[in-house]
Design a protein around this motif. Structure first.
Motif, PDB file in Angstrom:
ATOM      1  N   GLU A   1       0.034   2.818  -5.240  1.00 43.92           N
ATOM      2  CA  GLU A   1      -1.226   2.139  -5.523  1.00 43.92           C
ATOM      3  C   GLU A   1      -1.175   0.646  -5.227  1.00 43.92           C
ATOM      4  O   GLU A   1      -2.214   0.017  -4.996  1.00 43.92           O
ATOM      5  CB  GLU A   1      -1.623   2.344  -6.993  1.00 43.92           C
ATOM      6  CG  GLU A   1      -2.023   3.759  -7.350  1.00 43.92           C
ATOM      7  CD  GLU A   1      -0.855   4.596  -7.834  1.00 43.92           C
ATOM      8  OE1 GLU A   1      -1.094   5.588  -8.537  1.00 43.92           O
ATOM      9  OE2 GLU A   1       0.308   4.249  -7.505  1.00 43.92           O
ATOM     10  N   SER A   2       0.023   0.068  -5.219  1.00 36.38           N
ATOM     11  CA  SER A   2       0.119  -1.373  -4.978  1.00 36.38           C
ATOM     12  C   SER A   2      -0.343  -1.748  -3.574  1.00 36.38           C
ATOM     13  O   SER A   2      -0.688  -2.906  -3.316  1.00 36.38           O
ATOM     14  CB  SER A   2       1.557  -1.852  -5.202  1.00 36.38           C
ATOM     15  OG  SER A   2       2.440  -1.270  -4.253  1.00 36.38           O
ATOM     16  N   LEU A   3      -0.359  -0.776  -2.654  1.00 34.94           N
ATOM     17  CA  LEU A   3      -0.837  -1.047  -1.298  1.00 34.94           C
ATOM     18  C   LEU A   3      -2.361  -1.098  -1.217  1.00 34.94           C
ATOM     19  O   LEU A   3      -2.914  -1.592  -0.234  1.00 34.94           O
ATOM     20  CB  LEU A   3      -0.329   0.029  -0.327  1.00 34.94           C
ATOM     21  CG  LEU A   3       1.162   0.022   0.003  1.00 34.94           C
ATOM     22  CD1 LEU A   3       1.522   1.261   0.810  1.00 34.94           C
ATOM     23  CD2 LEU A   3       1.550  -1.236   0.770  1.00 34.94           C
ATOM     24  N   PHE A   4      -3.040  -0.592  -2.239  1.00 33.30           N
ATOM     25  CA  PHE A   4      -4.496  -0.462  -2.172  1.00 33.30           C
ATOM     26  C   PHE A   4      -5.235  -1.625  -2.822  1.00 33.30           C
ATOM     27  O   PHE A   4      -6.466  -1.687  -2.765  1.00 33.30           O
ATOM     28  CB  PHE A   4      -4.943   0.851  -2.822  1.00 33.30           C
ATOM     29  CG  PHE A   4      -4.195   2.060  -2.323  1.00 33.30           C
ATOM     30  CD1 PHE A   4      -3.871   2.182  -0.984  1.00 33.30           C
ATOM     31  CD2 PHE A   4      -3.802   3.062  -3.195  1.00 33.30           C
ATOM     32  CE1 PHE A   4      -3.169   3.290  -0.516  1.00 33.30           C
ATOM     33  CE2 PHE A   4      -3.107   4.172  -2.744  1.00 33.30           C
ATOM     34  CZ  PHE A   4      -2.785   4.285  -1.400  1.00 33.30           C
ATOM     35  N   GLY A   5      -4.501  -2.535  -3.461  1.00 33.44           N
ATOM     36  CA  GLY A   5      -5.129  -3.696  -4.069  1.00 33.44           C
ATOM     37  C   GLY A   5      -6.144  -3.313  -5.135  1.00 33.44           C
ATOM     38  O   GLY A   5      -6.005  -2.298  -5.833  1.00 33.44           O
ATOM     39  N   ASP A   6      -7.201  -4.102  -5.238  1.00 33.19           N
ATOM     40  CA  ASP A   6      -8.228  -3.849  -6.248  1.00 33.19           C
ATOM     41  C   ASP A   6      -8.961  -2.534  -5.995  1.00 33.19           C
ATOM     42  O   ASP A   6      -9.496  -1.930  -6.929  1.00 33.19           O
ATOM     43  CB  ASP A   6      -9.237  -5.002  -6.270  1.00 33.19           C
ATOM     44  CG  ASP A   6      -8.639  -6.284  -6.825  1.00 33.19           C
ATOM     45  OD1 ASP A   6      -7.625  -6.194  -7.548  1.00 33.19           O
ATOM     46  OD2 ASP A   6      -9.180  -7.364  -6.528  1.00 33.19           O
ATOM     47  N   HIS A   7      -8.974  -2.094  -4.743  1.00 36.70           N
ATOM     48  CA  HIS A   7      -9.671  -0.842  -4.440  1.00 36.70           C
ATOM     49  C   HIS A   7      -9.015   0.335  -5.157  1.00 36.70           C
ATOM     50  O   HIS A   7      -9.683   1.307  -5.513  1.00 36.70           O
ATOM     51  CB  HIS A   7      -9.687  -0.596  -2.932  1.00 36.70           C
ATOM     52  CG  HIS A   7     -10.687   0.427  -2.495  1.00 36.70           C
ATOM     53  ND1 HIS A   7     -10.381   1.760  -2.363  1.00 36.70           N
ATOM     54  CD2 HIS A   7     -12.002   0.313  -2.175  1.00 36.70           C
ATOM     55  CE1 HIS A   7     -11.452   2.429  -1.963  1.00 36.70           C
ATOM     56  NE2 HIS A   7     -12.452   1.575  -1.850  1.00 36.70           N
ATOM     57  N   GLY A   8      -7.707   0.241  -5.378  1.00 39.41           N
ATOM     58  CA  GLY A   8      -7.003   1.299  -6.091  1.00 39.41           C
ATOM     59  C   GLY A   8      -7.432   1.431  -7.540  1.00 39.41           C
ATOM     60  O   GLY A   8      -7.180   2.466  -8.172  1.00 39.41           O
ATOM     61  N   LYS A   9      -8.080   0.387  -8.073  1.00 36.90           N
ATOM     62  CA  LYS A   9      -8.598   0.456  -9.441  1.00 36.90           C
ATOM     63  C   LYS A   9      -9.988   1.081  -9.481  1.00 36.90           C
ATOM     64  O   LYS A   9     -10.467   1.465 -10.550  1.00 36.90           O
ATOM     65  CB  LYS A   9      -8.653  -0.953 -10.043  1.00 36.90           C
ATOM     66  CG  LYS A   9      -7.300  -1.665 -10.076  1.00 36.90           C
ATOM     67  CD  LYS A   9      -7.448  -3.114 -10.515  1.00 36.90           C
ATOM     68  CE  LYS A   9      -6.114  -3.847 -10.445  1.00 36.90           C
ATOM     69  NZ  LYS A   9      -6.259  -5.292 -10.792  1.00 36.90           N
TER      70      LYS A   9
ATOM     71  N   GLY B   1       7.365   5.366   7.359  1.00 34.55           N
ATOM     72  CA  GLY B   1       8.532   4.498   7.224  1.00 34.55           C
ATOM     73  C   GLY B   1       8.142   3.053   6.994  1.00 34.55           C
ATOM     74  O   GLY B   1       8.751   2.346   6.176  1.00 34.55           O
ATOM     75  N   LEU B   2       7.115   2.581   7.697  1.00 34.11           N
ATOM     76  CA  LEU B   2       6.638   1.207   7.502  1.00 34.11           C
ATOM     77  C   LEU B   2       6.065   1.028   6.106  1.00 34.11           C
ATOM     78  O   LEU B   2       6.276  -0.009   5.460  1.00 34.11           O
ATOM     79  CB  LEU B   2       5.580   0.869   8.550  1.00 34.11           C
ATOM     80  CG  LEU B   2       6.073   0.719   9.986  1.00 34.11           C
ATOM     81  CD1 LEU B   2       4.893   0.571  10.931  1.00 34.11           C
ATOM     82  CD2 LEU B   2       7.014  -0.476  10.119  1.00 34.11           C
ATOM     83  N   ALA B   3       5.325   2.051   5.632  1.00 29.09           N
ATOM     84  CA  ALA B   3       4.792   1.977   4.266  1.00 29.09           C
ATOM     85  C   ALA B   3       5.930   1.874   3.260  1.00 29.09           C
ATOM     86  O   ALA B   3       5.860   1.092   2.300  1.00 29.09           O
ATOM     87  CB  ALA B   3       3.925   3.203   3.981  1.00 29.09           C
ATOM     88  N   ALA B   4       6.991   2.657   3.490  1.00 24.49           N
ATOM     89  CA  ALA B   4       8.143   2.608   2.583  1.00 24.49           C
ATOM     90  C   ALA B   4       8.781   1.220   2.585  1.00 24.49           C
ATOM     91  O   ALA B   4       9.165   0.693   1.529  1.00 24.49           O
ATOM     92  CB  ALA B   4       9.159   3.672   2.988  1.00 24.49           C
ATOM     93  N   LEU B   5       8.892   0.602   3.763  1.00 23.92           N
ATOM     94  CA  LEU B   5       9.460  -0.747   3.836  1.00 23.92           C
ATOM     95  C   LEU B   5       8.582  -1.746   3.094  1.00 23.92           C
ATOM     96  O   LEU B   5       9.085  -2.639   2.398  1.00 23.92           O
ATOM     97  CB  LEU B   5       9.625  -1.171   5.293  1.00 23.92           C
ATOM     98  CG  LEU B   5      10.682  -0.418   6.109  1.00 23.92           C
ATOM     99  CD1 LEU B   5      10.641  -0.852   7.566  1.00 23.92           C
ATOM    100  CD2 LEU B   5      12.077  -0.632   5.526  1.00 23.92           C
ATOM    101  N   ARG B   6       7.268  -1.604   3.226  1.00 23.86           N
ATOM    102  CA  ARG B   6       6.354  -2.505   2.512  1.00 23.86           C
ATOM    103  C   ARG B   6       6.443  -2.303   1.000  1.00 23.86           C
ATOM    104  O   ARG B   6       6.153  -3.216   0.227  1.00 23.86           O
ATOM    105  CB  ARG B   6       4.915  -2.273   2.984  1.00 23.86           C
ATOM    106  CG  ARG B   6       4.639  -2.704   4.425  1.00 23.86           C
ATOM    107  CD  ARG B   6       4.615  -4.219   4.565  1.00 23.86           C
ATOM    108  NE  ARG B   6       4.460  -4.654   5.944  1.00 23.86           N
ATOM    109  CZ  ARG B   6       3.328  -5.107   6.471  1.00 23.86           C
ATOM    110  NH1 ARG B   6       2.235  -5.160   5.732  1.00 23.86           N
ATOM    111  NH2 ARG B   6       3.285  -5.498   7.722  1.00 23.86           N
ATOM    112  N   LEU B   7       6.833  -1.099   0.587  1.00 22.35           N
ATOM    113  CA  LEU B   7       6.935  -0.790  -0.842  1.00 22.35           C
ATOM    114  C   LEU B   7       8.327  -1.065  -1.409  1.00 22.35           C
ATOM    115  O   LEU B   7       8.578  -0.779  -2.580  1.00 22.35           O
ATOM    116  CB  LEU B   7       6.562   0.674  -1.085  1.00 22.35           C
ATOM    117  CG  LEU B   7       5.073   1.013  -0.934  1.00 22.35           C
ATOM    118  CD1 LEU B   7       4.866   2.521  -0.930  1.00 22.35           C
ATOM    119  CD2 LEU B   7       4.259   0.367  -2.056  1.00 22.35           C
TER     120      LEU B   7
END
Length: 478
Positions: free
Chosen positions: A226-234, A140-146
């Motif tokens: 992926e937006s939660l992972f920053g550059d690491h997601g790339k 739920g917190l992840a969803a709010l951040r997204l």
């Protein structure tokens, strides 16, 4: 989303200007008990704590001094409404099946979190709310951040401190941890790990990833995970679970560094929280059962005396309760040995082994339905387990070596980490024979390196001060 649930009973208004702390955990014993220990510590330290948890833990939560708020929907009833149809997989299917459960419960977790946050804002509109969330309950917190619609009265998502009490699932270029019996390789091939992560996302993890994405869209979230992972997601294709790890201001892995692989690319919000210390388990009305006197008398004997039996404890936890996997073959392997006293804990109140043993209960064995781990571990020389993170942590806190053998949930990964840390004899993920369990126990009892290493880890855990670390990281968010 509309939701219905029991009315929250609130305490008189707290005049403190410190933030209100909302603790939340997944509705499972192994995910709740560590958070109860943290909650009790924070209550005793004077913090104003509310706890969003499973309805079956209502009394245990209030016993810590926190105010209880119930989870609502599938996140509360999953053991009845989801497990009976789906269950957890084995082997390569373990991790995807767990991520499917987290995806299935995400909408109700978001509903529960929003409801709790709104109730607290209505109660005290001028006070900030900070969330302490067990990782499995962080959807739920992840969803709010997204970008999910915020709770009423909030202009931005609340600050949060993540607490992880299972082996971390962070997708790393250093080690592709699939929760299998794959040993950590310090000479890792990063390109191979990146390729494996890509193949996993497109293969065994695709359904869980797509289901999580669909669940988020059902919650009006269209920002990519992926937006939660920053550059690491790339750099690497992440798993859906990673968003629960990355969505917090700070995430604490509740173990000491020596129990985890040396990963170089943890997310920037990551830190080790330390292994939780032994709990104050004995209540004022606790009465020791008659059989425990045998344990005390044995422990009182000189450790070098041949009259002192070695105590071997056995438990499988509260979810993986097919006792034919570990508990029964371990009892059989150690049956009637004059040098060993076996204490087997079934971890379910009222449970028995009646009709499940091929013969009578061995004379050197005590079977109990439910009993505090710490009370037994204080006297144990070896602990046999399928790899519950709770038992794992208890044994580290007491300096007790382990024999590990598990093939469900995170149990395989725990066996590998116990072996890596040097205090456990790991039998692997295959079904083991009575002889294999006896061999594991005898190896630990005859080779002092296991006890020596267990005591080193105990000292590291004590120096780390897990509860103090949690409080310090929480206060950093004020």
């Amino acid at each position: 989303m509309a939701h219905h649930g029991p009315t929250l009973q609130v305490s008189p208004k707290n005049d403190s200007k410190n933030p209100i702390i909302l603790v939340q955990s997944f509705a499972a014993t192994g995910h709740t008990v560590p958070l109860l220990q943290i909650t009790q510590h924070l209550v005793q330290r004077g913090y104003d704590i509310y706890y969003l948890g499973g309805t079956q833990f209502h009394q245990a939560i209030e016993a810590t001094g926190a105010k209880f708020i119930p989870l609502i929907g599938l996140i509360d009833t999953w053991t009845r409404d989801w497990m009976i149809t789906h269950g957890f997989g084995t082997g390569l299917d373990i991790m995807p099946s767990i991520m499917m459960l987290v995806a299935a419960t995400l909408p109700s977790m978001l509903d529960s979190s929003r409801r709790a946050l709104s109730l607290l804002r209505d109660r005290e509109p001028d006070r900030e709310v900070i969330v302490v969330s067990e990782i499995a309950a962080a959807g739920g917190l992840a969803a709010l951040r997204l970008g999910a619609p915020l709770p009423e009265g909030y202009s931005k998502p609340p600050k949060s401190l993540g607490i992880n009490i299972v082996p971390p699932l962070w997708t790393s270029v250093d080690f592709n941890d699939l929760w299998l019996d794959i040993p950590y390789n310090p000479n890792h091939d990063r390109k191979l790990n990146v390729l494996m992560a890509k193949l996993a996302r497109e293969g065994i993890h695709k359904k869980a990833w797509d289901t999580t994405k669909w669940a988020l869209e059902m919650c009006s979230v269209f920002e990519p995970m992926e937006s939660l992972f920053g550059d690491h997601g790339k750099m690497i294709d992440h798993r859906a679970w990673d968003m629960n790890f990355a969505c917090h201001d700070k995430t604490l892995q509740m173990c000491i560094p020596s129990l985890e692989y040396p990963i170089s690319d943890w997310p920037p919000n990551f830190a080790f929280g330390g292994t939780l210390p032994p709990k104050a388990w004995r209540t004022a009305d606790f009465v020791f059962p008659d059989w425990f006197e045998r344990v005390r008398e044995n422990s009182a004997k000189d450790v070098t005396s041949s009259a002192r039996r070695k105590i071997v404890a056995i438990a499988q936890g509260t979810i993986a309760t097919d006792w034919q996997n570990v508990l029964i073959p371990a009892i059989q392997g150690l049956a009637n040995r004059e040098d060993i006293l076996v204490i087997a804990v079934l971890c379910i109140k009222g449970a028995t082994l009646e009709g499940q043993l091929p013969g009578p209960l061995p004379g050197n064995t005590i079977v109990v339905d439910y009993f505090p781990y710490d009370a037994i571990i204080e006297h144990a020389d070896v602990f046999i387990s399928n790899g519950s993170y709770g038992v794992f942590s208890h044994c580290v806190a007491h300096g007790v070596p382990m024999v590990l053998s598990g093939n469900t949930e995170d149990k395989i990964a725990l066996g590998m980490r116990g072996e890596y840390a040097g205090f456990a004899y790991n039998l692997g993920m295959e079904q083991q024979t009575p002889e294999a369990f006896a061999r594991g126990v005898d190896t630990i009892l005859t080779d002092p390196k296991f006890k020596t290493r267990a005591m080193q880890l105990k000292a590291e855990a004590e120096e780390f001060d897990a509860l103090g670390t949690v409080e310090r990281e929480l206060r950093a968010l004020f």
